[in-house]
Design a protein around this motif. Structure first.
Motif, mmCIF file in Angstrom:
data_model
loop_
_atom_site.group_PDB
_atom_site.id
_atom_site.type_symbol
_atom_site.label_atom_id
_atom_site.label_comp_id
_atom_site.label_asym_id
_atom_site.label_seq_id
_atom_site.Cartn_x
_atom_site.Cartn_y
_atom_site.Cartn_z
ATOM 1 N N PRO A 3 -9.097 -2.669 7.282
ATOM 2 C CA PRO A 3 -10.527 -2.396 7.087
ATOM 3 C C PRO A 3 -11.060 -1.184 7.851
ATOM 4 C CG PRO A 3 -10.149 -4.726 7.241
ATOM 5 C CD PRO A 3 -8.818 -4.076 7.434
ATOM 6 N N GLU A 4 -10.878 -1.146 9.186
ATOM 7 C CA GLU A 4 -11.510 -0.055 9.945
ATOM 8 C C GLU A 4 -10.927 1.315 9.584
ATOM 9 O OE1 GLU A 4 -11.124 -2.893 11.933
ATOM 10 O OE2 GLU A 4 -13.268 -3.298 12.194
ATOM 11 N N SER A 5 -9.596 1.418 9.628
ATOM 12 C CA SER A 5 -9.018 2.745 9.416
ATOM 13 C C SER A 5 -9.146 3.174 7.955
ATOM 14 C CB SER A 5 -7.561 2.775 9.871
ATOM 15 O OG SER A 5 -6.800 1.900 9.099
ATOM 16 N N THR A 6 -9.065 2.223 7.033
ATOM 17 C CA THR A 6 -9.242 2.591 5.628
ATOM 18 C C THR A 6 -10.660 3.122 5.406
ATOM 19 O OG1 THR A 6 -7.695 0.858 5.010
ATOM 20 C CG2 THR A 6 -9.023 1.779 3.259
ATOM 21 N N GLU A 7 -11.636 2.490 6.070
ATOM 22 C CA GLU A 7 -13.021 2.962 5.930
ATOM 23 C C GLU A 7 -13.133 4.397 6.429
ATOM 24 O OE1 GLU A 7 -17.213 3.746 6.896
ATOM 25 O OE2 GLU A 7 -15.629 3.572 8.368
ATOM 26 N N ARG A 8 -12.492 4.674 7.581
ATOM 27 C CA ARG A 8 -12.559 6.040 8.132
ATOM 28 C C ARG A 8 -11.912 7.046 7.180
ATOM 29 N NH1 ARG A 8 -11.591 3.591 13.062
ATOM 30 N NH2 ARG A 8 -9.356 3.934 12.897
ATOM 31 N N ALA A 9 -10.739 6.676 6.652
ATOM 32 C CA ALA A 9 -10.050 7.580 5.722
ATOM 33 C C ALA A 9 -10.893 7.826 4.478
ATOM 34 C CB ALA A 9 -8.700 7.003 5.341
ATOM 35 N N LEU A 10 -11.489 6.738 3.951
ATOM 36 C CA LEU A 10 -12.338 6.883 2.764
ATOM 37 C C LEU A 10 -13.481 7.847 3.060
ATOM 38 C CD1 LEU A 10 -12.712 3.227 1.457
ATOM 39 C CD2 LEU A 10 -11.811 5.138 0.169
ATOM 40 N N ARG A 11 -14.113 7.637 4.230
ATOM 41 C CA ARG A 11 -15.258 8.467 4.594
ATOM 42 C C ARG A 11 -14.883 9.948 4.596
ATOM 43 N NH1 ARG A 11 -19.963 7.976 7.012
ATOM 44 N NH2 ARG A 11 -19.762 5.723 7.023
#
Lengths: 341, 436
Positions: free
Chosen positions: B414-422
């Motif tokens: 969740p956290e790192s995927t959100e950052r990558a998406l951003r």
């Protein structure tokens, strides 16, 4: 280029000896190609007579219209692509076009998708060309040695090459689709190989090999035809085994043909597009450079990034061609082919 | 020799020019010989669209004639043909059947005309707000919603008597069924393609977030996205997830339920008609419910088609008129009943007259909205809360990047995927990034 292509074949004939049987059509073409690539070594050796020179001028003039058209239709797009690669040019933002220097190159060269596609392309190229060389050589030997039904054998071997790539690729795709594909049904479980990266890349390579081995074989067979029979006979008189004759006589003499075949196929393979487009369209990390470029250029409408990729691909292809031709210059047997034995 | 080539070249040019001119003249004759302006409609293949075109041509009484041209079957190829020809300023396209996700892209590039004045009023009159929002960009209307679509939760009531409202509920049910040794997969569109974006967009909306801000200019994501991503990751690693989740598109999802390996699916309404045709015996236990959410019922992501008029159309006024005819209530009803595409005009949902008003309604020979669309109230309810996908000119990039980063759903962090998406979506918005 043209002018060497004209002068070389006679020289080949003198070198190979007068008793060499007249080569078939394909042989002439392939030898011409080899000669073109070996140009640097032979260019200055031939003294040209007056008649020869005017003949050559006529040749140039005859080629001129074609050459002009080639320049017009290739130089303009290449220059245009080069200019676009230094711009932010996105069809969706027609008002935001501006010159941005090498930003596009930085973006592409620091992007992981680009390098991933690069690696995939190189894997496909190296494996498929290597396998094609081996299979193509075997096929060429068979076609060369076959006495009965030679035409039939050659025709059969050429069938895969004659089928339109896209059509063949669809054949492969359906064959590997679970449910109705005969190849997918051979797999024990109900797996879909085209939806996983490694099997998908394997299938792409397989399709490439199946498709272009005949082409390789054809070029190699042309090379085989220029190996004089008396050299082979002399070698066997000296007690060389079949394998020794192959590695010591046939291969060295065929080297130009092999290198040309390798060059053609490598350049083709680096630009691989249609097979991947049909089989996976780049899903599951199977994008080649061409597919990635296409997706950015046509799908993404990003002319800047897409042109940058095209230029980078052009450079890649040019480097490979340069290495090969450089290789020719050093390894051409024309300089002293008999001394090699 | 040199002197010789010149005249020849000139002759060649002349012949070429003559051929081109002859071609132009011929085509000009072709379109004007009848006197009726021809409007070229480019749209995806829909079985009964030709009937609708025919009806409009009859009603036009010679004012115009719509020619139906079919786009390729897959969405990417449809879009590609449209944008390629629009970028080249092709005058041969007048009315375009545009997916809701491309409308903003074509509008921002200036390739389609805004609907104004009475044309716009006629479109907005009676049309549901959710489909309208997909065609409204910066307060301008760029398309007339022709059909719409939302996913529902489809389930087998013999295995799952009460449909859960949340993903947690689905996971619990799946665990229970697994223990009982019964089919327990809940199919979602988890393959790396647009369907995965739709799934993420819906779950994100249920968590109270969105991919982009309202204006479509900046990345929103944030905390709701982390919640949504944890929900998806948890689901993908639970008993509810099919082992082939990362390859599942709409059709495999449908087939898994029809084939008996799955207990439920989150899918478009066309699965109902398929079930009726393929497995009529299962139909009585094949029920629908609103799509699941996180704390309660979820929000659906809207799909569908808008009709737009090309900037390069030679007859824009007629094209708007013709598009209005193609999407009027009667034709939407026709398409809804015969082709299963949900209408965008609310009154069609409440329509009770069968296809042939002079005969008695009958599910087989003379269907009505009630017989062909038993789930119409559920669709209508979902449409009231439905969310659209990011309305941005770079949607194609945003979508590709999103589906790439979310695939396979099992590996979402969740956290790192959100950052990558951003970061990757920000790049995509500025057309800076590379598309995979």
């Amino acid at each position: 280029m043209t002018d060497d292509g004209e002068t070389r074949p006679p020289r080949d004939e003198t070198r190979a000896g007068a008793d060499v049987p007249a080569p078939a059509d394909g042989t002439v073409a392939a030898t011409g190609g080899a000669a073109t690539a070996t140009a640097p070594t032979g260019a200055h050796r031939v003294a040209v007579s007056e008649g020869k020179r005017s003949e050559r001028r006529l040749g140039w003039l005859l080629c001129l219209p074609a050459a002009v058209i080639m320049v017009v239709v290739t130089i303009y797009p290449i220059v245009y692509a080069l200019l676009l690669s230094f711009q932010r040019a996105d069809l969706r933002f027609p008002n935001d076009n501006k010159w941005i220097g090498v930003t596009n190159y930085v973006t592409v060269l620091t992007n992981s998708f680009w390098w991933h596609a690069f690696v995939i392309t190189m894997i496909v190229t190296v494996i498929s060309v290597a396998v094609e060389l081996v299979l193509g050589m075997a096929l060429a030997m068979v076609m060369h040695r076959t006495l009965l039904g030679r035409g039939l054998v050659r025709t059969l071997a050429l069938i895969p090459y004659g089928i339109v790539t896209v059509v063949a690729a669809f054949g492969w795709r359906y064959a590997w689709t679970p449910g109705y594909g005969y190849l997918a049904n051979l797999l024990s479980d109900n797996s879909a190989p085209l939806t996983q990266q490694v099997p998908a890349v394997g299938i792409i390579i397989l399709a490439e090999i199946w498709k272009t081995t005949p082409f390789m074989a054809l070029l190699l067979m042309a090379g085989l035809a220029i190996v004089p029979d008396d050299l082979q006979r002399a070698a066997s008189m000296d007690g060389a085994t079949t394998w020794q004759r192959f590695t010591q006589v046939t291969l060295p003499l065929m080297k130009p043909a092999i290198l040309v075949a390798l060059l053609f196929r490598t350049l083709d393979a680096v630009r691989i597009y249609d097979n991947i487009y049909v089989l996976t369209n780049g899903a599951q990390g199977t994008s080649s450079l061409s597919i990635l470029t296409y997706h950015n250029l046509i799908g993404g409408l990003n002319l800047g990034i897409g042109s940058t990729m095209s230029i980078l691909m052009f450079i890649t292809v040019a480097i490979i061609a340069f290495i090969f031709i450089k290789g020719f210059g050093t390894a051409a047997p024309g300089t002293d082919s008999t001394g090699r034995r | 020799m040199r002197r010789g080539t010149k005249p020849r070249l000139r002759t060649g040019l002349a012949v070429g020019a003559a051929a081109v001119m002859a071609g132009t003249l011929l085509s000009a004759c072709g379109s004007e010989s009848t006197g009726t302006p021809v409007l070229n409609l480019y749209a995806y293949p829909q079985q009964h669209r030709a009937d609708i075109v025919k009806r409009c041509n009859q009603q036009a009484h010679g004012k115009y004639r719509i020619d139906l041209n079919l786009l390729p079957r897959t969405a990417d190829q449809q879009r590609e043909q449209l944008v390629r020809r629009l970028a080249a300023g092709d005058h041969g396209m007048d009315i375009l059947g545009v997916d809701v996700t491309w409308t903003a892209e074509l509008a921002k590039a200036g390739w389609i005309r805004p609907w104004t004045g009475s044309n716009r009023q006629q479109v907005e009159n009676g049309t549901l707000p959710a489909p309208l929002s997909t065609a409204t960009i910066n307060g301008q209307l760029y398309g007339a919603p022709n059909n719409t679509n939302v996913q529902l939760l489809w389930y087998r009531s013999d295995l799952m008597p009460k449909p859960p409202a949340t993903y947690q509920g689905l996971i619990d049910e799946a665990t229970r069924l697994q223990k009982a040794g019964k089919p327990h997969y809940v199919e979602v569109t988890g393959a790396q393609y647009e369907g995965l974006v739709v799934w993420f967009n819906s779950v994100l909306a249920a968590a109270g977030g969105s991919i982009l801000n309202k204006a479509g200019t900046e990345v929103s994501l944030g905390k709701p996205a982390v919640t949504a991503l944890s929900t998806m990751a948890k689901f993908a690693n639970s008993a509810a997830a099919d082992p082939s989740l990362s390859n599942t598109q709409e059709d495999p999802a449908r087939l898994a339920v029809e084939g008996g390996t799955a207990v439920a699916e989150i899918n478009w309404p066309y699965v109902y008609a398929s079930m009726a045709a393929d497995k009529p015996a299962m139909l009585k236990n094949f029920k629908w419910a609103p799509i699941p959410g996180i704390t309660g019922t979820g929000k659906a992501t809207i799909g569908g088609e808008n009709l737009a008029v090309s900037k390069y159309s030679d007859h824009p006024d007629l094209a708007f008129t013709a598009a209005l005819c193609l999407r009027n209530a009667a034709n939407q009803k026709y398409g809804a009943i015969l082709d299963g595409v949900p209408p965008t005009i609310e009154s069609v949902y409440h329509d009770t007259t069968p296809l042939d008003p002079n005969k008695k309604a009958d599910a087989k020979t003379n269907p009505s909205m009630a017989t062909a669309y038993p789930m119409r109230q559920a669709i209508l309810d979902e449409l009231r809360t439905a969310v659209s996908r990011p309305v941005t000119a770079t949607y194609q990039n945003v979508s590709t990047v999103t589906s790439t980063l979310l695939s396979p759903p099992k590996s979402i962090q969740p956290e790192s995927t959100e950052r990558a998406l951003r970061s990757q979506i920000s790049d995509a918005l500025q057309s800076k990034g590379v598309m995979p």
